[in-house]
Design a protein around this motif. Sequence first.
Motif, PDB file in Angstrom:
ATOM      1  N   GLU A  13       0.819  -1.213   0.000  1.00 55.44           N
ATOM      2  CA  GLU A  13       0.000   0.000   0.000  1.00 55.44           C
ATOM      3  C   GLU A  13       0.848   1.257   0.000  1.00 55.44           C
TER       4      GLU A  13
ATOM      5  N   LEU B 215       0.838   4.204  -2.991  1.00 56.77           N
ATOM      6  CA  LEU B 215       0.655   5.627  -2.714  1.00 56.77           C
ATOM      7  C   LEU B 215       1.824   6.449  -3.238  1.00 56.77           C
TER       8      LEU B 215
ATOM      9  N   SER C 237       1.889   9.347  -6.158  1.00 57.34           N
ATOM     10  CA  SER C 237       2.502  10.642  -5.883  1.00 57.34           C
ATOM     11  C   SER C 237       3.553  10.991  -6.934  1.00 57.34           C
TER      12      SER C 237
ATOM     13  N   GLN D 227      -7.712   2.545   1.631  1.00 54.30           N
ATOM     14  CA  GLN D 227      -7.078   3.591   0.822  1.00 54.30           C
ATOM     15  C   GLN D 227      -7.977   4.068  -0.311  1.00 54.30           C
TER      16      GLN D 227
END
Length: 489
Positions: A160, A164, A168, A220
Amino acid sequence: MKKLINLLFISLLALTSCSDDLDINTDPNTPQEINKGLALSAAQGSITTIMGGEFFNLGGMYAQFYTQAPSAGQYEAIDQYNLDTDYANRLWTELYAGALNDLEFVLNESNEQGDTGTYLIATCLKAYTMQYLVDVFGDVPYSEAFQGSDNISPSTDPGEEIYLDLLSKVDEALAAYEESPMNSDVGQQDLIFTADMDNWVQFANTLKLKLYLRMSNTSQANSAAVTSLLNEGNFLSENVSFTAFTDATSKRNPYYEVQIQELGDVNDVASNSLLEFYARNDDPRLEAVFKPNTEGEYIGIEQGIGILAEPYGGYQAQEFARPDIQPTTPVYLMSLPESSFLQAEAYARYGSSEQAQQKYEEGVMRSFELYGLSTADAMDLINADGAYAFDATAELEDQLETIMNQKWAGLANVNNIEAWIETRRTGYPLLVDAQDPAYEEGRRIYSLASVLPGGQIPSSIYYPDNEVQRNSNLTQKPNLLQEVWWNQD
């Protein structure tokens, strides 16, 4: 990780600058000098080799498009859910030491030169490759990787956190390009879009949508980010594919080169899970995905039964339908149908059923187009009375099942590993026991040759033994049932 350039592109490009002559299956000598364009070509070659080779074959069997033929045994371990720790040695090296290491070079060079276009290209490809490593293996080295001799034992990062950070990084690269839109100067050394930045921006957005949807059943989940992407609507307008194959030794499609040219087309035959799905719906994609047996017939077998002594002992692969992959069949990293089905799922979850239906029907139409079939046949199947009609009044889960069944059927021979990943994430097509009264032809079944306890299928694959032996911070998983992060919530 040590530097291993995928040399097929580099030496040939250095000599010819002609993508038509590329060899993506052998490793010529490394040239004395390398620039970011050659490194980008090398990375794309490594990714293509795996996506169209090992991942294509593994995904084809685990998604139940193919199954092991009775007359051979090359892939019995896959069909039995019995992969060992040596299976992924080559593909891990090709992606980490090859593609990702080359992309790190491209990123560094592009950053130093202020080349925001090439930086975005390399960022997209790195995110794409890392996503598949997470989806296939689970937690993998990321933040400590790509440091060469400074860190030869990188620790793994939680999946996870990798996801992320990938999102980004793609956002940062898009923002840098939009703020200072420098077109990439790699030109034809970009073997996918020849440095067309509009296409790469669209790929970045579509890749982001895929990553967010992987998160949809986790803590998420980010409906706002998905809605923003849908509102922008700037998704793929072309397939993300490698097409520079020729019918010559070591220049062919990687699956064809190994499975058909070298091994003689004796292993993979049509699984009834897919073949009967097409057949019972009068779907002409059956004859686009498979080639007939020697009698001109399209006959498949149940998943895994070819390994058993009965009832097919002595049958040859040519007595069944087999994957129709040609020497110049493209390798698709992401296709237009996949993009449409991603949008359909996103609208079903976070938008309107009517918008979901529109993108779903677009996905089916695009799938037929990709296979070279008439869209009129697709329209017959998706109309209100057709086998593939979308019910916009149905509950969300029923809509998702309709979308994912068609996504599965449209990924065959296009992106097989993606099909397997999506069956794990969504549970569609339904997975049933072949002896269950609820079974009907064209659903996935538990492999009849499975060595796992009943009702279990692989959720990931072992880390490669070569890497576990070298990396003191990489611990082998106990079995193939260990879920990746987006299936753990």
